[in-house]
Design a protein around this motif. Sequence first.
Motif, PDB file in Angstrom:
ATOM      1  N   TRP A   1       8.001   3.922 -31.331  1.00  0.00           N
ATOM      2  CA  TRP A   1       9.185   4.600 -30.813  1.00  0.00           C
ATOM      3  C   TRP A   1       8.882   5.345 -29.516  1.00  0.00           C
ATOM      4  N   MET A   2       7.730   6.003 -29.455  1.00  0.00           N
ATOM      5  CA  MET A   2       7.398   6.742 -28.245  1.00  0.00           C
ATOM      6  C   MET A   2       7.262   5.804 -27.051  1.00  0.00           C
ATOM      7  N   ASP A   3       6.656   4.623 -27.255  1.00  0.00           N
ATOM      8  CA  ASP A   3       6.550   3.640 -26.175  1.00  0.00           C
ATOM      9  C   ASP A   3       7.934   3.180 -25.732  1.00  0.00           C
ATOM     10  N   ARG A   4       8.795   2.907 -26.712  1.00  0.00           N
ATOM     11  CA  ARG A   4      10.145   2.447 -26.396  1.00  0.00           C
ATOM     12  C   ARG A   4      10.937   3.524 -25.677  1.00  0.00           C
ATOM     13  N   TRP A   5      10.838   4.749 -26.191  1.00  0.00           N
ATOM     14  CA  TRP A   5      11.568   5.864 -25.563  1.00  0.00           C
ATOM     15  C   TRP A   5      11.085   6.098 -24.135  1.00  0.00           C
TER      16      TRP A   5
ATOM     17  N   GLU B   1       9.796   4.029 -21.921  1.00  0.00           N
ATOM     18  CA  GLU B   1      10.203   2.999 -20.959  1.00  0.00           C
ATOM     19  C   GLU B   1      11.719   2.864 -20.839  1.00  0.00           C
ATOM     20  N   LYS B   2      12.423   2.983 -21.957  1.00  0.00           N
ATOM     21  CA  LYS B   2      13.857   2.711 -21.940  1.00  0.00           C
ATOM     22  C   LYS B   2      14.702   3.934 -21.605  1.00  0.00           C
ATOM     23  N   TYR B   3      14.276   5.113 -22.034  1.00  0.00           N
ATOM     24  CA  TYR B   3      15.103   6.307 -21.868  1.00  0.00           C
ATOM     25  C   TYR B   3      14.541   7.303 -20.857  1.00  0.00           C
ATOM     26  N   ALA B   4      13.223   7.477 -20.846  1.00  0.00           N
ATOM     27  CA  ALA B   4      12.643   8.470 -19.937  1.00  0.00           C
ATOM     28  C   ALA B   4      12.446   7.919 -18.533  1.00  0.00           C
ATOM     29  N   LYS B   5      11.852   6.748 -18.426  1.00  0.00           N
ATOM     30  CA  LYS B   5      11.486   6.212 -17.106  1.00  0.00           C
ATOM     31  C   LYS B   5      12.654   6.120 -16.134  1.00  0.00           C
ATOM     32  N   PRO B   6      13.851   5.687 -16.556  1.00  0.00           N
ATOM     33  CA  PRO B   6      14.944   5.577 -15.592  1.00  0.00           C
ATOM     34  C   PRO B   6      15.542   6.927 -15.166  1.00  0.00           C
ATOM     35  N   THR B   7      15.165   8.011 -15.847  1.00  0.00           N
ATOM     36  CA  THR B   7      15.869   9.276 -15.619  1.00  0.00           C
ATOM     37  C   THR B   7      14.998  10.420 -15.114  1.00  0.00           C
ATOM     38  N   VAL B   8      13.673  10.234 -15.095  1.00  0.00           N
ATOM     39  CA  VAL B   8      12.804  11.337 -14.686  1.00  0.00           C
ATOM     40  C   VAL B   8      11.988  10.934 -13.463  1.00  0.00           C
ATOM     41  N   LYS B   9      11.419  11.934 -12.796  1.00  0.00           N
ATOM     42  CA  LYS B   9      10.546  11.668 -11.656  1.00  0.00           C
ATOM     43  C   LYS B   9       9.284  10.942 -12.115  1.00  0.00           C
ATOM     44  N   LEU B  10       8.641  10.271 -11.158  1.00  0.00           N
ATOM     45  CA  LEU B  10       7.412   9.551 -11.480  1.00  0.00           C
ATOM     46  C   LEU B  10       6.344  10.494 -12.013  1.00  0.00           C
TER      47      LEU B  10
ATOM     48  N   GLN C   1      16.596  11.576 -29.196  1.00  0.00           N
ATOM     49  CA  GLN C   1      17.142  10.243 -28.960  1.00  0.00           C
ATOM     50  C   GLN C   1      17.068   9.398 -30.219  1.00  0.00           C
ATOM     51  N   ALA C   2      16.021   9.599 -31.007  1.00  0.00           N
ATOM     52  CA  ALA C   2      15.899   8.875 -32.273  1.00  0.00           C
ATOM     53  C   ALA C   2      17.030   9.246 -33.228  1.00  0.00           C
ATOM     54  N   VAL C   3      17.461  10.502 -33.198  1.00  0.00           N
ATOM     55  CA  VAL C   3      18.600  10.927 -34.015  1.00  0.00           C
ATOM     56  C   VAL C   3      19.863  10.213 -33.544  1.00  0.00           C
ATOM     57  N   LYS C   4      20.058  10.158 -32.218  1.00  0.00           N
ATOM     58  CA  LYS C   4      21.243   9.480 -31.674  1.00  0.00           C
ATOM     59  C   LYS C   4      21.235   7.996 -32.019  1.00  0.00           C
ATOM     60  N   ASN C   5      20.054   7.413 -32.113  1.00  0.00           N
ATOM     61  CA  ASN C   5      19.930   5.988 -32.456  1.00  0.00           C
ATOM     62  C   ASN C   5      19.899   5.743 -33.966  1.00  0.00           C
ATOM     63  N   LYS C   6      20.150   6.788 -34.749  1.00  0.00           N
ATOM     64  CA  LYS C   6      20.197   6.700 -36.206  1.00  0.00           C
ATOM     65  C   LYS C   6      18.859   6.336 -36.836  1.00  0.00           C
ATOM     66  N   LEU C   7      17.774   6.597 -36.119  1.00  0.00           N
ATOM     67  CA  LEU C   7      16.446   6.366 -36.689  1.00  0.00           C
ATOM     68  C   LEU C   7      15.962   7.586 -37.459  1.00  0.00           C
ATOM     69  N   LEU C   8      16.542   8.737 -37.168  1.00  0.00           N
ATOM     70  CA  LEU C   8      16.260   9.983 -37.865  1.00  0.00           C
ATOM     71  C   LEU C   8      17.581  10.670 -38.167  1.00  0.00           C
ATOM     72  N   THR C   9      17.597  11.454 -39.207  1.00  0.00           N
ATOM     73  CA  THR C   9      18.815  12.193 -39.535  1.00  0.00           C
ATOM     74  C   THR C   9      18.864  13.552 -38.854  1.00  0.00           C
ATOM     75  N   GLU C  10      17.710  14.051 -38.444  1.00  0.00           N
ATOM     76  CA  GLU C  10      17.666  15.341 -37.762  1.00  0.00           C
ATOM     77  C   GLU C  10      16.456  15.390 -36.835  1.00  0.00           C
ATOM     78  N   ASN C  11      16.533  16.274 -35.844  1.00  0.00           N
ATOM     79  CA  ASN C  11      15.424  16.423 -34.901  1.00  0.00           C
ATOM     80  C   ASN C  11      14.398  17.373 -35.512  1.00  0.00           C
ATOM     81  N   LEU C  12      13.336  16.796 -36.029  1.00  0.00           N
ATOM     82  CA  LEU C  12      12.337  17.577 -36.752  1.00  0.00           C
ATOM     83  C   LEU C  12      11.585  18.552 -35.856  1.00  0.00           C
ATOM     84  N   VAL C  13      11.596  18.313 -34.554  1.00  0.00           N
ATOM     85  CA  VAL C  13      10.827  19.156 -33.637  1.00  0.00           C
ATOM     86  C   VAL C  13      11.432  20.550 -33.536  1.00  0.00           C
ATOM     87  N   GLU C  14      12.719  20.687 -33.861  1.00  0.00           N
ATOM     88  CA  GLU C  14      13.373  21.985 -33.721  1.00  0.00           C
ATOM     89  C   GLU C  14      12.740  23.045 -34.609  1.00  0.00           C
ATOM     90  N   GLY C  15      12.095  22.631 -35.674  1.00  0.00           N
ATOM     91  CA  GLY C  15      11.473  23.598 -36.571  1.00  0.00           C
ATOM     92  C   GLY C  15      10.057  23.987 -36.203  1.00  0.00           C
TER      93      GLY C  15
END
Length: 363
Positions: free
Chosen positions: A31-35, A37-46, A114-128
């Motif tokens: 998931w981290m590899d996919r995220w 390349e697909k979500y971070a790379k097009p939107t952040v600085k190099l 993003q994993a939550v938005k893609n229904k791969l997780l039910t909640e963002n576990l990092v918030e805790g």
Amino acid sequence: MEALTAGPAEVAVEKPAAGPRQVEPVTVGEWMDRWLEKYAKPTVKLSTYCSYEQLIRSHVKPQLGGRYLSTMTGEDLQDFFNERRAQGNLKRKGGLSTKTLINLRNMLHLAFGQAVKNKLLTENLVEGVRLPKAEKHEMRVLDREEQTRLILAARRAPEPAAFGIIFDLFTGLRMGELCGLRWENVDMEGRSFKVCETRNRLRNFDDSVETSTSVETVKSTKTDNSRRTVFIMDGLYQDFLDYQAIQMSIQKQNPGYNPDGYVFCQENGDPYEPRTYQDLFKRCVRQAGIPDANFHSLRHTFATRALEQGMDVVTLSRLLGHATPSVTLDKYGHALNDHKRASVEKLGGVYSAGRGIRRGQER
């Protein structure tokens, strides 16, 4: 007349009953590899992409990469951060700094969100996840006598581009911003310049290139606030004119010199990168006899002198390219004490005017 015959009746197709959606069995590493390349790379600085890639490669995948995303718990993530804090440093014994842990948490928060938005997780576990507060390191600010010595050392340096050290003391640019400044972004008539490029050495992801890193000039700087206009004070402007004349003279004698039009370039016309300009800075610092100062000290010194001279925080924040004035206050609030004391003393006349009024004589 023949009667019209009805065509074949439409047969209703029965849709299968909606059942519970099956969660995709994807590992954290996948998931981290996919995220990335697909979500971070097009939107952040190099540079941000390189930072994310390094954090994933060095910390997330070795520790969590084989775990299935759907089986992760908040406690698992807290254990991961606790372990990285204790022994996550890859260069020496000990753990990651609080700043690196915060950067790691922020990245994972985006990825898991993003994993939550893609229904791969039910909640963002990092918030805790809970981390220690970032420790504040005392900034190295040149005192006025050191500042004068450094200016003299830069003026005496054989490299014309040493003037950039003086220029930075009175503009507060980041190292990459100074190295990325081009003449096309300088308005000599308006006595100002635009900060819209930064030049940094970043990891190379092109397999056809042998070197592991390469120098990149990026059009968009750190944040929207970083893309800003900075004005040049009169005294500095006169010296800047002299510096421009020197560079133009060299250019006339050497066709093809400085083809990309960088304001601060090496004597052979090649652009500086932060590492090579840092070497020039260190030589001037040694010549001035100044200990324990790095290039960022120039930015801290500019901000401190500006506050000492009474510049308001909002203006300073915009000149520095900070996201908000609160960032400036957090970094340089200590320098406001003398200014606050002087401001309070200005109320002395109002107080003195009322001292002659005795109690009971107010009417």
